[in-house]
Structures are given as C-alpha cells and as structure tokens.
Design a protein around this motif. Structure first.
Motif, short mmCIF file in Angstrom:
data_model
loop_
_atom_site.label_atom_id
_atom_site.label_comp_id
_atom_site.label_asym_id
_atom_site.label_seq_id
_atom_site.Cartn_x
_atom_site.Cartn_y
_atom_site.Cartn_z
N THR A 205 0.94 -1.23 -0.03
CA THR A 205 0.09 0.14 0.00
C THR A 205 0.88 1.31 0.12
O THR A 205 0.70 2.22 -0.73
N GLY B 70 -3.06 -12.27 -3.60
CA GLY B 70 -4.09 -11.50 -3.86
C GLY B 70 -4.34 -10.39 -2.72
O GLY B 70 -4.66 -9.35 -3.14
N ASN C 76 -1.11 -8.19 -2.62
CA ASN C 76 -1.06 -7.27 -3.93
C ASN C 76 -2.07 -6.30 -4.10
O ASN C 76 -2.23 -5.23 -4.79
N SER C 77 -3.31 -6.49 -3.34
CA SER C 77 -4.44 -5.47 -3.11
C SER C 77 -4.06 -4.29 -2.64
O SER C 77 -4.60 -3.22 -2.69
N SER D 178 -3.91 -1.65 -5.06
CA SER D 178 -5.17 -1.12 -4.88
C SER D 178 -5.62 -0.03 -4.06
O SER D 178 -5.84 1.02 -4.22
N THR E 227 -9.87 -2.29 -7.88
CA THR E 227 -8.85 -3.04 -8.11
C THR E 227 -8.57 -4.01 -6.99
O THR E 227 -8.10 -5.05 -7.03
N THR E 228 -9.14 -3.83 -5.94
CA THR E 228 -9.17 -4.43 -4.51
C THR E 228 -9.79 -5.77 -4.79
O THR E 228 -9.43 -6.88 -4.56
N SER F 153 -7.97 -7.98 -7.14
CA SER F 153 -6.97 -8.54 -6.53
C SER F 153 -7.37 -9.76 -5.69
O SER F 153 -6.89 -10.83 -5.96
N ILE F 154 -8.20 -9.56 -4.73
CA ILE F 154 -8.62 -10.71 -3.64
C ILE F 154 -9.57 -11.59 -4.26
O ILE F 154 -9.17 -12.88 -4.27
N ALA G 233 -9.53 -3.70 -12.20
CA ALA G 233 -9.77 -4.84 -11.37
C ALA G 233 -9.31 -6.22 -11.96
O ALA G 233 -8.73 -6.96 -11.32
N GLN H 222 -5.59 -6.58 -11.64
CA GLN H 222 -5.03 -7.11 -10.59
C GLN H 222 -5.37 -8.53 -10.18
O GLN H 222 -4.34 -9.39 -9.57
#
Length: 428
Positions: A22, A139, A142-143, A146, A277-278, A281-282, A337, A340
């Motif tokens: 982040t 994920g 990596n979020s 986002s 994008t969060t 990613s998740i 999204a 991600q």
C-alpha cells in the motif's frame, strides 16, 4: 488438522506485506496526482512527463535485477527492510527538487528501491503459505497496490490544498519508516519465528515437494533463463506491466483532459476505480484457490483465472464511447480490477513452478523484463498524447491506448498457454 489449535500468524505476515505494498503505491502515485500542478511549476510537456516516468521505470527494471538476487541471498527480512528504507528516503527527496532533471533523478532512485517490494513479498508468501493458500495470500498483499491507489487520490489533493506539493511528498514518504518498525518487530521466516505454533508450522509445509525444501540448490540466472517456467512469468509481465503503469500514471490526466476533473480536490472517481482493483486482486486470488480446493491441478486453476481476467479487460475498448464520467469509471474500473486478478495469479505461478530459493530471482528477472517494457511504453504514450493534443483532440490518443490495453492480456495468455501446454507441475 485442528484449525483452532493451528494459529493464524501467517496472516499477520500477509498483513505486513499488504501495508508495505500500500505504501509502495502511495509513494509512486503521488507524482501522477500532482502532474497538473508540477506541469505549471516546472513547465513540463507531455514528453517531459513521459521521460520522468521512463526514469522511474528504467531504474525499477534495474532494481528488480539487484533486489531479486539480493533478497534471495540475505533473506526477505533484511532485503525488504533495505528496500523500504531507501524508497522512503527517495520519496521525501522529491520535495527538495528544483528542476525537471532533478525529478528524473529522484524518480529513478524511488524506482530502484521500490522494485524490492514484489520479490520480497512473493518470497515471503512462498515461505509462509502452502500452495493452496498462496494465490489468496498474494491477492491480499497485492491488493495493497489498489488500496494505495485509492488512498492517494483522497490524501494527496488534500495535502496539496492545505500545505503544498512539497509536503505531499514529505508526508507520504514518512509512512515507510512507520512500517519498518512493525516489520522488524513481527517478521521472521517460519523456522525462526518464536510466535509460530507447531501445528501452523506443519500446515505451512504440508504440501511442499522435495524441490521446494529450504535446502534446495540455488539456480543461476543462466539456468533460470533456459526454463519455460521463467518465460511464463516474463511474458505475463512484459505484455501487461506497461498497461498497469499507464493506468497509474495517466488515468488522473485522462479524466482531467477528457472530463475536466479537478485534480486539486480529492477525487471520488479515481478512488472508485482503484477500489475496484482491490476486489479484483483478492477475488482473483480467491478464484484460483477455490479451483484448487475443488481438485483442479494447480497450473490449470491459475491459467483459467488468468483467461477470465484477460477477457474482463477487453471491454475497455468501449471507453471511447463514454460521454458520462461515471460510465468511463465503470468500464475502466473493470479493466483495472481484472489486471489485479491477473497480477495476483501471475505472481503466484512463480512460487508454484520454481524452488523457493529461486523465487525472488525469477520474480526479479520477470519484473525487470516488465519494467523494461514499461520504460519504453511511456515514449509511445507521451508522443501519442502530445501529437493529438496539438491537433486539439487528445481524447483520440487515449482511445488508441485503450485499444492496446484491451489486446495485451489475451495475447499474453495465448503465449503462456503455448509455453505451458505440456509443462509438468515441477519441471526443473
């Protein structure tokens, strides 16, 4: 195994990786949000800004080479610490810059150090998670890319309005030092972590193949480059990294140029896009983990999720027809999204098909390759936008770029499918 006795310290580790990522993305995105202000302050053209982005990307590529090997040698704890310390210093140095050349220099240092984030993060996930949880863990951490992209459009314009552009760099740059305190206190590899319960330690190593043991022989770069496994990651990064960097560094300007979005105020539109994008990613990490738990082969689960992500990017073609800003937000939000979701799985593939002791090196090779592509792409972006801006139709320049974005992921997936058609789970 009794999950109530196992413990969840591995998710503490995942949280640390998430917050580092982040901060990484807050620091790199500040300049994109300050672009209109800095263009006036330093008389930048679109080409000037493209060169500054190139400086970041070029040094980011070099940083992958340096930190990929360095983290494999010294370990994730020390390697990550050094990366975050240097990039935080570089982020704060932006406030002292007096000219365009100076911005290129400090952006280069920032890119060099920020490149350590993913080699360290992916290595830590491989050390702390069994294969069936790695994509979800990747994920989640990596979020952070986002969340960083969501926080920045809300935080940076506020700091700009209340204090000034120098303070925007200084305040965001200090976040990394706060994170370092928690990292140094709470992180160790599983074999050295005294807070880790034995049942959780056993679960972490429950599905390790012999090739994934800590005693695995370290492979040289010349060996890694001869493996199709390495080229799977290289292709996945080279064709898609430039697209993500375009989303990061030019989307604020796109909405400013096309829909007259005021970037001196907190931007809900950009926050919504990066919030999406969060979910990607998740969700992308969860989806491939779900397939694996259903009994799918690991590689099939990853590739299927990559294909779904690639298809989900293609509607970005339709952004050219959007006349309402919220329609554009919806179309572009879906594409970011999907990126991600792609990113979470392309990183996880590395830990699936190469030994742990080579994970950071392979991530370094692929990340360097993606960053080289990202170094060249701003030349096209800057020149294209400058050309159509001079013609009084900059929107057409963005339309062409969106077509490129829509094609890149499907092309990458086709090549990955060809590379992995007869690939065994571990083929080293």
């Amino acid at each position: 195994m009794d999950r109530t006795k196992m413990g969840n310290y591995r998710w503490v580790v995942c949280a640390l990786l998430f917050f580092a990522t982040t901060i990484n993305y807050i620091d790199r995105q500040v300049i994109g949000l300050l672009k209109p202000t800095l263009e006036i302050e330093f008389h930048w053209t679109e080409v000037d800004y493209g060169y500054i982005v190139m400086a970041f990307a070029a040094m980011y590529a070099l940083g992958y080479v340096i930190f990929g090997s360095f983290i494999d040698k010294v370990g994730s704890k020390i390697g990550y610490s050094i990366s975050v310390f240097i990039w935080s210093i570089a982020a704060m140095l932006h406030a002292a810059v007096k000219n365009t050349f100076g911005f290129g220099m400090v952006r280069g240092l920032l890119g060099l150090a920020e490149a350590g984030n993913f080699p360290a993060g992916v290595k830590a996930v491989a050390e702390w998670f069994p294969k069936k949880e790695r994509a979800l863990a990747t994920g989640i951490f990596n979020s952070g890319t986002s969340i960083g992209a969501v926080v920045a459009p809300l935080l940076v314009p506020w700091i700009l309005g209340v204090y000034g552009w120098q303070e925007a760099f200084l305040i965001t740059g200090t976040l990394g030092f706060v994170w370092l305190l928690f990292w140094w206190i709470f992180y160790e590899i599983p074999s050295k972590q005294k807070r880790l319960k034995q049942p959780e330690f056993d679960f972490i190593h429950s599905d390790n193949e012999p090739e994934f043991s800590e005693s695995a022989v370290k492979l040289k770069w010349s060996q890694l480059l001869c493996l199709r496994q390495t080229w799977v990651f290289i292709v996945g990064k080279v064709l898609t990294d430039p697209i993500w960097w375009f989303f990061l560094f030019w989307l604020p300007a796109y909405f400013s140029d096309t829909f007259n979005l005021d970037l001196t105020k907190p931007s809900l539109h950009l926050a919504v896009i990066y919030a999406a994008t969060t979910v990607g990613s998740i969700g992308g990490g969860y989806l491939s983990s779900y397939f694996i738990k259903k009994g799918w082969p690991v590689l099939k689960a990853r590739k299927t999720t990559l294909l779904i992500a690639a298809i989900a990017v293609t509607p970005i073609f339709l952004a050219k027809f959007a006349t309402d800003i919220w329609i554009a937000v919806g179309i572009i939000g879906l594409a970011t999204a999907a990126h991600q979701a792609w990113s979470a799985n392309i990183f996880t593939i590395v830990s699936d098909i190469v030994p742990k002791k080579a994970v950071s090196s392979v991530v370094g090779i692929g990340g360097m390759s993606g960053s080289i592509a990202s170094t060249l792409f701003p030349l096209l972006v800057g020149s294209l936008l400058a050309y159509y801006k001079n013609l009084g139709n900059i929107k057409l320049g963005y339309d062409i770029l969106f077509i490129i974005c829509g094609c890149a992921y499907l092309l990458a997936w086709i090549i990955i499918q060809m590379l992995t058609k007869r690939m065994k789970q571990i083929d080293l």
